[in-house]
Design an enzyme around this catalytic site. Structure first.
Site, mmCIF file in Angstrom:
data_model
loop_
_atom_site.group_PDB
_atom_site.id
_atom_site.type_symbol
_atom_site.label_atom_id
_atom_site.label_comp_id
_atom_site.label_asym_id
_atom_site.label_seq_id
_atom_site.Cartn_x
_atom_site.Cartn_y
_atom_site.Cartn_z
ATOM 1 C CE LYS A 11 -3.600 -2.534 2.371
ATOM 2 N NZ LYS A 11 -4.951 -2.475 2.835
ATOM 3 C CG HIS A 95 -6.796 -2.993 -3.160
ATOM 4 N ND1 HIS A 95 -7.372 -2.236 -2.165
ATOM 5 C CD2 HIS A 95 -6.136 -4.001 -2.538
ATOM 6 C CE1 HIS A 95 -7.060 -2.776 -0.989
ATOM 7 N NE2 HIS A 95 -6.309 -3.845 -1.187
ATOM 8 C CD GLU A 97 -6.778 -0.068 0.859
ATOM 9 O OE1 GLU A 97 -5.712 0.146 0.270
ATOM 10 O OE2 GLU A 97 -6.852 -0.783 1.883
ATOM 11 C CD GLU A 167 -7.557 -8.067 -1.285
ATOM 12 O OE1 GLU A 167 -6.639 -8.416 -0.537
ATOM 13 O OE2 GLU A 167 -7.631 -6.933 -1.778
ATOM 14 C CB SER A 212 -7.457 -9.414 8.621
ATOM 15 O OG SER A 212 -7.858 -8.051 8.604
HETATM 16 C C1 PEP Z 1 -5.117 -5.746 1.146
HETATM 17 O O1 PEP Z 1 -4.909 -4.555 1.244
HETATM 18 O O2 PEP Z 1 -5.180 -6.257 0.021
HETATM 19 C C2 PEP Z 1 -5.275 -6.537 2.375
HETATM 20 C C3 PEP Z 1 -5.690 -7.762 2.281
HETATM 21 O O3 PEP Z 1 -4.953 -5.900 3.546
HETATM 22 P P1 PEP Z 1 -4.848 -6.582 5.021
HETATM 23 O O4 PEP Z 1 -4.109 -7.887 4.865
HETATM 24 O O5 PEP Z 1 -4.108 -5.595 5.832
HETATM 25 O O6 PEP Z 1 -6.252 -6.808 5.477
#
Ligand code: PEP
Length: 251
Positions: A11, A95, A97, A167, A212
């Protein structure tokens, strides 16, 4: 036989010194040749990471690339051709975000997916539902629609050279992880969606789980039949933790 894959999404983290420290950890990390490992640093650090990981067997990807393949007048963007020339092998597309905070539309993601592939970069297409959508029972509808947008534009054959990461938005950076069964159910549905069009593409498609993931829960998640590894955010910033996750994918 699908090869397990673990990808670290750094990120918007890192300084040159911090990245150098992380590279030292990654270079000393015991690796299993069975697991494909990739890291996605910020655009600013891509070249440093490519140089620093030379000979390590770890691939480097970009977190974003432009809607057009070749360089040109597009202030602030990086062309996939520039990333490929620098040594990038992969790029994240969609993604959550970027979908939610930057507001990238399905149309923009189609362009990014195609432009990346045109330059030989492998897109890692990220899909996932919000908590509200899950609670409304719409998980498979939302994920199916996000995938269909790319499948309908480019055909299922485009996924012979792509990776899909499921995700759930509610699990990203929250410490909440989908249970192995929750994740497996979505992964199985994703593979089934591809299988209706092309059984071979479906069988070979690497499907990563993200949200996570840490060393403590990776083995259980990766033990599910349709989970081929993980896209790791926070835990990928620590080489020891990331290394343990990579080893879990190889077991
Ligand atoms: C991600 O940003 O793709 C992600 C899975 O983040 P995290 O593992 O911190 O939840």
């Amino acid at each position: 036989m699908r090869r397990p894959m673990v990808a670290g999404n750094w990120k918007m983290h890192g300084t040159r010194a911090g990245v150098a420290e992380l590279l030292e950890g990654l270079n000393n990390m015991p690796m299993s040749s069975e697991v494909e490992v990739a890291v996605f640093p910020s655009a600013l650090h891509v070249a440093q990471v490519i140089d620093g990981l030379e000979g390590s067997g770890i691939a480097v990807g970009a977190q974003n690339s432009a809607i057009q393949s070749e360089q040109g007048a597009l202030t602030g963007e990086v062309a996939p051709s520039q990333l490929a020339e620098t040594g990038c092998k992969l790029v994240l597309v969609g993604h959550s975000e970027r979908r939610q905070i930057i507001g990238e539309s399905e149309e923009v993601l189609q362009q990014k997916f195609a432009a990346a592939q045109a330059c030989g970069l492998k897109p890692v297409l990220c899909v996932g539902e919000t908590l509200e959508e899950r609670e409304a029972g719409k998980t498979l509808e939302v994920v199916g629609r996000q995938l269909s947008s790319i499948i309908e534009a480019f055909g299922v054959a485009a996924f012979a050279n792509a990776v899909v990461a499921y995700e759930p938005v509610w699990a990203i950076g929250t410490g909440l992880t989908a249970s192995p069964q929750q994740a497996q159910d979505v992964h199985a549905a994703i593979r089934a969606q591809f299988a209706t069009k092309d059984a071979e593409v479906a069988a070979n498609l690497q499907l990563l789980y993200g949200g996570s993931v840490k060393a403590a829960n990776a083995a259980e998640l990766f033990g599910m039949p349709d989970i081929d590894g993980g896209l790791i955010g926070g835990a990928s910033l620590n080489a020891d933790e990331f290394g343990a996750i990579c080893r879990a994918a190889g077991n």
